[in-house]
Write an enzyme that holds these catalytic residues in place. Structure first.
Site, PDB file in Angstrom:
ATOM      1  N   ASP A 131      -2.741  13.892 -35.376  1.00 54.33           N
ATOM      2  CA  ASP A 131      -3.817  13.898 -36.369  1.00 54.33           C
ATOM      3  C   ASP A 131      -4.762  12.692 -36.283  1.00 54.33           C
ATOM      4  OD1 ASP A 131      -3.137  16.330 -37.426  1.00 54.33           O
ATOM      5  OD2 ASP A 131      -2.060  15.525 -39.156  1.00 54.33           O
ATOM      6  N   ASP A 182       5.282  28.092 -33.688  1.00 55.56           N
ATOM      7  CA  ASP A 182       5.269  27.118 -32.604  1.00 55.56           C
ATOM      8  C   ASP A 182       3.840  26.598 -32.531  1.00 55.56           C
ATOM      9  OD1 ASP A 182       6.903  25.828 -30.631  1.00 55.56           O
ATOM     10  OD2 ASP A 182       5.612  26.736 -29.130  1.00 55.56           O
ATOM     11  N   SER A 183       3.692  25.294 -32.370  1.00 55.73           N
ATOM     12  CA  SER A 183       2.346  24.737 -32.413  1.00 55.73           C
ATOM     13  C   SER A 183       2.204  23.579 -31.442  1.00 55.73           C
ATOM     14  CB  SER A 183       2.021  24.270 -33.837  1.00 55.73           C
ATOM     15  OG  SER A 183       2.934  23.276 -34.247  1.00 55.73           O
ATOM     16  N   GLU A 189      16.631  27.461 -27.082  1.00 59.71           N
ATOM     17  CA  GLU A 189      15.791  26.593 -26.270  1.00 59.71           C
ATOM     18  C   GLU A 189      14.402  27.212 -26.149  1.00 59.71           C
ATOM     19  OE1 GLU A 189      16.009  24.467 -22.031  1.00 59.71           O
ATOM     20  OE2 GLU A 189      17.811  25.568 -22.624  1.00 59.71           O
ATOM     21  N   ARG A 220      -2.667  26.114 -38.552  1.00 60.04           N
ATOM     22  CA  ARG A 220      -1.550  26.747 -39.257  1.00 60.04           C
ATOM     23  C   ARG A 220      -2.081  27.671 -40.362  1.00 60.04           C
ATOM     24  NH1 ARG A 220       0.680  22.269 -39.242  1.00 60.04           N
ATOM     25  NH2 ARG A 220       1.700  22.488 -37.239  1.00 60.04           N
ATOM     26  N   HIS A 252      14.532  24.423 -38.540  1.00 62.36           N
ATOM     27  CA  HIS A 252      15.503  23.499 -39.124  1.00 62.36           C
ATOM     28  C   HIS A 252      14.775  22.319 -39.760  1.00 62.36           C
ATOM     29  CE1 HIS A 252      19.325  25.164 -37.254  1.00 62.36           C
ATOM     30  NE2 HIS A 252      18.351  25.917 -36.768  1.00 62.36           N
ATOM     31  N   ASN A 253      13.425  22.430 -39.832  1.00 64.22           N
ATOM     32  CA  ASN A 253      12.603  21.369 -40.397  1.00 64.22           C
ATOM     33  C   ASN A 253      12.361  21.681 -41.886  1.00 64.22           C
ATOM     34  OD1 ASN A 253      10.286  20.039 -41.340  1.00 64.22           O
ATOM     35  ND2 ASN A 253       9.452  19.843 -39.269  1.00 64.22           N
TER      36      ASN A 253
HETATM   37  P1  IMP Z   1       6.494  22.285 -33.286  1.00 65.23           P
HETATM   38  O1  IMP Z   1       5.608  23.448 -33.546  1.00 65.23           O
HETATM   39  O2  IMP Z   1       7.295  21.892 -34.479  1.00 65.23           O
HETATM   40  O3  IMP Z   1       7.277  22.455 -32.015  1.00 65.23           O
HETATM   41  O4  IMP Z   1       5.567  21.007 -33.063  1.00 65.23           O
HETATM   42  C1  IMP Z   1       4.749  20.854 -31.967  1.00 65.23           C
HETATM   43  C2  IMP Z   1       4.062  19.512 -31.908  1.00 65.23           C
HETATM   44  O5  IMP Z   1       2.656  19.753 -31.929  1.00 65.23           O
HETATM   45  C3  IMP Z   1       4.298  18.547 -33.045  1.00 65.23           C
HETATM   46  O6  IMP Z   1       5.375  17.695 -32.795  1.00 65.23           O
HETATM   47  C4  IMP Z   1       3.012  17.733 -33.017  1.00 65.23           C
HETATM   48  O7  IMP Z   1       3.071  16.789 -32.000  1.00 65.23           O
HETATM   49  C5  IMP Z   1       1.972  18.731 -32.590  1.00 65.23           C
HETATM   50  N1  IMP Z   1       1.289  19.294 -33.761  1.00 65.23           N
HETATM   51  C6  IMP Z   1       1.374  20.557 -34.213  1.00 65.23           C
HETATM   52  N2  IMP Z   1       0.626  20.726 -35.318  1.00 65.23           N
HETATM   53  C7  IMP Z   1       0.058  19.525 -35.567  1.00 65.23           C
HETATM   54  C8  IMP Z   1      -0.821  19.061 -36.595  1.00 65.23           C
HETATM   55  O8  IMP Z   1      -1.227  19.768 -37.532  1.00 65.23           O
HETATM   56  N3  IMP Z   1      -1.176  17.771 -36.509  1.00 65.23           N
HETATM   57  C9  IMP Z   1      -0.747  16.934 -35.525  1.00 65.23           C
HETATM   58  N4  IMP Z   1       0.074  17.306 -34.564  1.00 65.23           N
HETATM   59  C10 IMP Z   1       0.482  18.602 -34.570  1.00 65.23           C
END
Ligand code: IMP
Length: 198
Positions: free
Chosen positions: A159, A75-76, A46, A185, A15-16
């Site tokens: 970052d 997911d990251s 969830e 990524r 949704h981003n």
């Molecule tokens: P999601 O994958 O959108 O759930 O994000 C996971 C969280 O990991 C993000 O809110 C950031 O805090 C962190 N994160 C993921 N990728 C990066 C990046 O490339 N730089 C900085 N923080 C990151």
């Protein structure tokens, strides 16, 4: 052999809007008609998985079955070795409801005080799921170390405190295209495209 995406509509289970735009650009050469889960009004499941891949898979599978179309999810997060991989799956949650990453980075600094090991990495999991339940998943990482005080105004999240191996500047001091060339990524996308799109 991984199952391949053969063209047509592809749901991006996010949704981003920024993420959806980036994925649309990355997949532009592969005849994917990218539609966001947000535009379709699909619910956000969830994130109950215990790994990045598990969370990417549950988001991709939920969107694929709700839309009856192939769906891609990611997911990251950020993992600090001396904190046993924290914040890890809780990377976003460490910033609290107001998404205050200065606060989250301060917590990393506080918890690392007195520890010599500053190794850390970012991880990105990508999953491509089909309505029949098939799912292909990939994981990319970029390794480096944390530094304090935070430096740089570009990028997002953690970052400003991360320096990738071989560099002297933080991710937040790099030009976006420089970061995108070496990021977790980018690495996950290279694997996904090679296996399922190229
Ligand atoms: P999601 O994958 O959108 O759930 O994000 C996971 C969280 O990991 C993000 O809110 C950031 O805090 C962190 N994160 C993921 N990728 C990066 C990046 O490339 N730089 C900085 N923080 C990151």
């Amino acid at each position: 052999m991984a199952r391949r995406f053969t063209g047509g509509k592809l749901i991006v289970a996010s949704h981003n809007a920024g993420k959806v735009r980036e994925i649309r650009e990355l997949l532009a050469p592969y005849s994917a008609n990218v539609i966001s889960a947000g535009d379709l009004g699909l619910p956000e499941p969830e994130e109950t998985g215990t790994t990045f891949i598990a969370n990417a898979e549950l988001k991709a599978r939920a969107a694929a079955s709700a839309a009856n179309l192939p769906a891609l999810a990611d997911d990251s997060g950020f993992a600090v070795d001396a904190l046993d991989g924290a914040p890890g799956l809780y990377s976003a949650r460490w910033a609290g409801p107001s998404k205050d990453f200065a606060f989250a980075m301060k917590r990393v600094e506080d918890e690392l005080r007195g520890k010599a090991d500053t190794r850390a990495h970012f991880i990105c999991a990508l999953s491509l799921a089909w309505p029949d339940g098939t799912c292909e998943s990939f994981e990319g990482a970029v390794h480096g170390h944390v530094t304090f005080p935070a430096r740089g105004l570009k990028g997002f999240g953690y970052d400003p405190i991360f320096i990738a191996d071989g560099f002297k500047v933080t991710f937040a001091e790099m030009e976006p295209n420089e970061k995108h060339a070496i990021s977790h990524r980018a690495e996950a996308f290279r694997q996904l495209v090679a296996a399922c799109f190229a």
